[in-house]
Design a protein around this motif. Structure first.
Motif, short mmCIF file in Angstrom:
data_model
loop_
_atom_site.label_atom_id
_atom_site.label_comp_id
_atom_site.label_asym_id
_atom_site.label_seq_id
_atom_site.Cartn_x
_atom_site.Cartn_y
_atom_site.Cartn_z
N ILE A 662 0.87 -1.17 0.00
CA ILE A 662 0.00 0.00 0.00
C ILE A 662 0.91 1.22 0.00
N ASP A 663 0.67 2.15 -0.91
CA ASP A 663 1.46 3.38 -0.95
C ASP A 663 1.03 4.27 0.20
N ARG A 664 1.93 4.43 1.15
CA ARG A 664 1.65 5.22 2.34
C ARG A 664 2.55 6.46 2.38
N THR A 665 2.11 7.49 3.07
CA THR A 665 2.94 8.68 3.20
C THR A 665 4.25 8.31 3.88
N THR A 666 5.34 8.88 3.40
CA THR A 666 6.67 8.54 3.91
C THR A 666 7.18 9.53 4.95
N ALA A 667 6.39 10.56 5.21
CA ALA A 667 6.76 11.56 6.21
C ALA A 667 5.49 12.33 6.59
N ARG A 668 5.53 13.01 7.70
CA ARG A 668 4.41 13.87 8.08
C ARG A 668 4.29 14.99 7.04
N SER A 669 3.07 15.26 6.59
CA SER A 669 2.91 16.19 5.47
C SER A 669 1.69 17.07 5.68
N LEU A 670 1.64 18.10 4.85
CA LEU A 670 0.55 19.05 4.85
C LEU A 670 0.07 19.27 3.43
N ILE A 671 -1.21 19.52 3.28
CA ILE A 671 -1.74 20.03 2.02
C ILE A 671 -1.61 21.54 2.09
N THR A 672 -0.79 22.11 1.21
CA THR A 672 -0.42 23.52 1.33
C THR A 672 -0.87 24.33 0.13
N LEU A 673 -1.52 25.45 0.39
CA LEU A 673 -1.84 26.44 -0.62
C LEU A 673 -0.93 27.64 -0.37
N PRO A 674 0.13 27.82 -1.20
CA PRO A 674 1.09 28.91 -0.94
C PRO A 674 0.41 30.27 -0.89
N GLN A 675 1.02 31.17 -0.15
CA GLN A 675 0.45 32.50 0.06
C GLN A 675 0.10 33.19 -1.25
#
Length: 829
Positions: A662-675
């Motif tokens: 199963i493809d799992r996230t490899t690090a803690r991440s965020l969904i980011t909308l740049p400024q």
């Protein structure tokens, strides 16, 4: 209680923001009425250019490619269109930088380090260029420099191929050629940006473009060039039989037009210099080298990366279509061009019988683009950005959130000079394929004979194993069908019953005896496409179901005009069995009808050179070297995993329970909308929002959603369906209520987690919302390398499977010696 108040404020903001994003298109259309679909011209037509003004390039510049095959004038034009024609899609790719919030920037790709481009990106350096030693004096860009000892690129001739005069072109920037200029990367062409006027030039700073995120993440930044993409970008690759000595510095003779970009790291292209903490990185990181989700732009909310097709034995494939590829077309599907529109005679003209019947290969892996070979070829240009003025009216690129509607061929034929020119060019490309798309045989590769067995007994055993186990799908040479079974007439509502009848026949001794005699013939591999191109139900394949669940080609969706009535009326394959990504237990998943649920049989031509395997390159290792030795190492490991499934990679969390990867996230991440991409209406509030919602808005003004802990299935989030995709108001309201409930629960849950929470604690919060997320996912099959167990004992392990999966019965598995002999035979393909 302050923290609780902030959570409530945050949840309220999320609900308001969600409603605003949903209503924004309607509000925008009311305030600024847009051009309506069918009434917007492309840049060429708007500038007064017609299709005839874009004549096909006739220089045989690529003559050393494709093993130096001699081409006719038309075939030369066809190859040029494949490798150099971009059809005005530089407009689209410039816009994609904005649609991906600055993550995807082709101008930065073409200014990447030439000496490591192959290793890092898997892109082909165009011969006749050197690495830039310093920024160019005009724009400060690190673009490859053409060598002085090479002839000029003929397609950049602005006198012979004058560009489209729009905006600043021909004024503050050069007009250029409608083929653009070579970029130093095969398949990418540079065009003057018509928006790069005096004001844009004064603001431009090459150093900040590379080094200052606040500058290059500004959605209003105008770059001096737009980059166009040809089909060759994804289809030209190192020749398996004439590989480059140094893949960073290939010669034209080392390249094949049709083998496919097997080594391209699409994830590194789409997320330029991103860190693992960006969820967009985590999403595209599921794209293994040589694979990408072709519906990423016109998103169907299913992450389903697929390999880029190699093109082989086109003549045999078209002949096979005459036998089994009969499809009915209607409505807008009839606007697809057919070979009869351009050719006076020959085998290609047999592919259409008026008024509504096509005999067609199925190019896409879900077997959907079944309107004729030319229609499939022309659609590719739309999918890489041609006529984006119209295309982008039908969906919100990448992010979605807007109901998708079909792009009509009739609109393109009326409003797009680029489309009309493309329709005129692609018949020549088809002729080129007929001539040049020949098998790459291991015996013809340097040192290839050392890998081939000369033991005739072993090869005979391998042929017998292939005949009884593989040939029913992987051969275009077959015994005559039994009375009462007409596969050509099966495409449509009765397909699944018809296919089961076929499958039952292939299990009989009569079929196996006849097939064995065919395989044993010395000319069996000659002119054999090594596929029957049938649509195989996923209930039989048991491979990952996300690709056959793709919705882009179903009725009323973006590619409606490019899929047949026969496809749109395919029945459901029934219920499949998937594994829960949190606990591993088996769960039923009912497959929908209307075309979904099937996978087109891939060809095994040149199998030795195309590993890893399965439609997403998930079975087998990757090696960056295109050498024969490296390809054979990958082939051996990959084919062994196919025939011994227990050797495949298991899931890092549930592997002990027999769950495949199963493809799992490899690090803690965020969904980011740049400024720089935050809606203008919210920008004055960013300081206040950060004070009250520090977990949503950063100090710098970026909007973030998360944290998403390491170890979460990527597709649990990527496959979430934001829209109801139904006209039933009750179902739509129910879906919206569930979506709002999920957002409320997930965001409130994550916001209450302490800043020092571990990933394990965060995963528990995700698991609490797991049932709600799974209920909203369009595809809940997360095992990427499962299935295709033919010839193995795993095929007969049916406990816990659905009745629809069990309906195909059991099979006698091959023993280890049979498998080893089969591998020796497969090397000869």
């Amino acid at each position: 209680m302050k923290w609780l108040f902030r959570i409530l404020v945050g949840v309220g903001f999320i609900l308001v923001l969600s409603a605003g994003l949903i209503l924004y298109p309607a509000i925008r259309d009311w305030w600024h009425p847009p051009f309506r679909s069918g009434n917007v011209a492309d840049e060429a037509k708007a500038a007064g250019r017609n299709a005839a003004s874009f004549h096909a390039a006739d220089e045989d510049y690529f003559h050393d490619m494709d093993r130096g095959i001699a081409l006719t004038g038309d075939e030369v034009k066809g190859r040029n269109a494949w490798i150099a024609w971009t059809g005005g899609n530089d407009r689209f790719w410039d816009g994609m930088t904005k649609a991906t919030f600055g993550s995807f920037d082709l101008l930065k790709i073409v200014s990447s380090d030439r000496d490591t481009r192959w290793k890092v990106l898997g892109l082909l350096n165009e011969p006749c260029f050197n690495k830039a030693t310093a920024p160019d004096p005009k724009y400060g860009l690190l673009l490859d420099v053409r060598r002085s000892d090479c002839p000029a690129d003929p397609f950049a001739n602005a006198q012979k191929y004058p560009g489209v005069a729009i905006g600043a072109r021909g004024k503050t920037v050069p007009l250029g050629s409608y083929y653009g200029e070579p970029s130093g990367i095969v398949g990418l062409r540079l065009f003057s940006n018509p928006e790069f006027d005096k004001a844009a030039a004064e603001r431009w700073d090459g150093n900040r473009y590379y080094n200052d995120p606040s500058y290059y993440n500004d959605k209003n930044l105008v770059r001096p060039y737009r980059v166009g993409m040809s089909c060759g970008f994804c289809h030209v690759g190192p020749s398996p039989v004439h590989p480059p000595a140094d893949p960073e510095h290939p010669q034209w003779a080392d390249l094949s037009s049709t083998v496919g970009a097997q080594y391209m790291w699409v994830d590194r292209l789409f997320v330029y210099s991103a860190s693992k903490s960006n969820f967009m990185f985590q999403l595209v990181h599921t794209y293994r080298p040589g694979a990408m989700d072709t519906s990423l732009v016109s998103t169907d909310y299913i992450n389903n990366p697929r390999t880029m097709n190699a093109i082989y034995n086109v003549g045999n494939r078209l002949a096979l279509a005459q036998q089994l590829g009969k499809e009915t077309i209607a409505g807008g599907e009839l606007n697809n061009k057919q070979f009869k529109d351009y050719l006076q005679g020959g085998p290609l003209t047999k592919s259409f019988v008026a008024p509504d019947t096509v005999f067609t290969p199925r190019v896409l892996k879900d077997g959907s683009d079944a309107v004729g070979a030319l229609g499939a070829l022309n659609r590719v240009y739309l999918n890489i950005g041609l006529f984006s003025e119209e295309w982008l009216l039908h969906f919100n690129a990448v992010v979605g959130g807007k109901p998708i509607s079909p792009i009509k061929i009739s609109d393109a034929q009326k409003q797009s000079s680029y489309w009309q020119a493309t329709e005129m060019m692609t018949p020549a490309t088809a002729l080129f394929f007929l001539k040049a798309a020949r098998p790459d045989l291991l015996k013809d590769a340097p040192g290839g004979n050392t890998y081939l067995s000369t033991d005739q007994a072993v090869l005979m055993r391998g042929k017998s194993a292939f005949a009884t186990t593989c040939a029913r799908c992987h051969s275009s040479k077959m015994p005559p069908l039994p009375a009462g079974l007409d596969l050509a007439a099966c495409n449509g509502p009765g397909y699944i019953d018809c296919f089961k009848q076929y499958w039952s026949w292939t299990k009989t001794s009569d079929f196996k005896e006849q097939m064995t005699q065919i395989v044993l013939q010395p000319d069996f591999l000659n002119d054999n496409y090594l596929s029957n191109e049938l649509r195989i139900p996923v209930t039989l394949l048991r491979t990952n179901a996300c690709s056959p669940l793709a919705t882009n080609a179903i009725a009323g969706n973006i590619w409606d005009n490019f899929s047949s009535q026969s496809y749109k009326h395919l029945p459901s394959v029934g219920t499949i069995t998937v594994r829960d990504p949190f606990q591993g237990q088996r769960r039923p998943f009912a497959m929908p009808d209307g075309g979904r649920g099937y996978t087109r049989v891939p060809s095994l031509v040149s199998l030795w050179s195309t590993g890893p395997y399965l439609l997403n390159n998930s079975v087998g290792p990757f090696d960056e070297s295109p050498s024969v030795d490296a390809r054979m190492k990958v082939f051996q490991a990959s084919v062994e995993q196919m025939l011994w499934p227990e050797r495949r990679t298991k899931d890092t969390v549930l592997g002990k329970d027999g769950v495949y990867r199963i493809d799992r996230t490899t690090a803690r991440s965020l969904i980011t909308l740049p400024q720089g991409f935050v809606p203008e209406i919210l920008r004055p509030l960013q300081g206040t929002l950060h004070l009250w919602l520090p977990w949503l808005v950063t100090q710098g003004g970026d909007i973030t959603i998360g944290p998403i802990p390491e170890g979460v299935p990527v597709n649990l989030i990527a496959n979430l369906r934001p829209l109801a995709e139904t006209s039933d108001p009750v179902q739509a309201a129910n879906h919206t209520a569930r979506l709002v409930g999920l957002l409320h629960g997930l965001k409130a849950s994550l916001a209450s987690v302490p800043e020092n929470a571990t990933d394990e604690e965060l995963r528990r919060h995700f698991a609490d919302q797991g049932p709600a997320m799974l209920a909203l996912d369009k595809c809940t099959d997360f095992e990427v390398n499962r299935g295709h167990y033919f010839g193995t004992g795993a095929f007969n392990e049916v406990d816990g499977l659905s009745d629809d999966e069990k309906a195909f019965g059991t099979e006698p598995p091959l023993n280890d010696d049979d498998k080893r002999a089969l591998i020796e035979f497969l090397k000869t393909f």
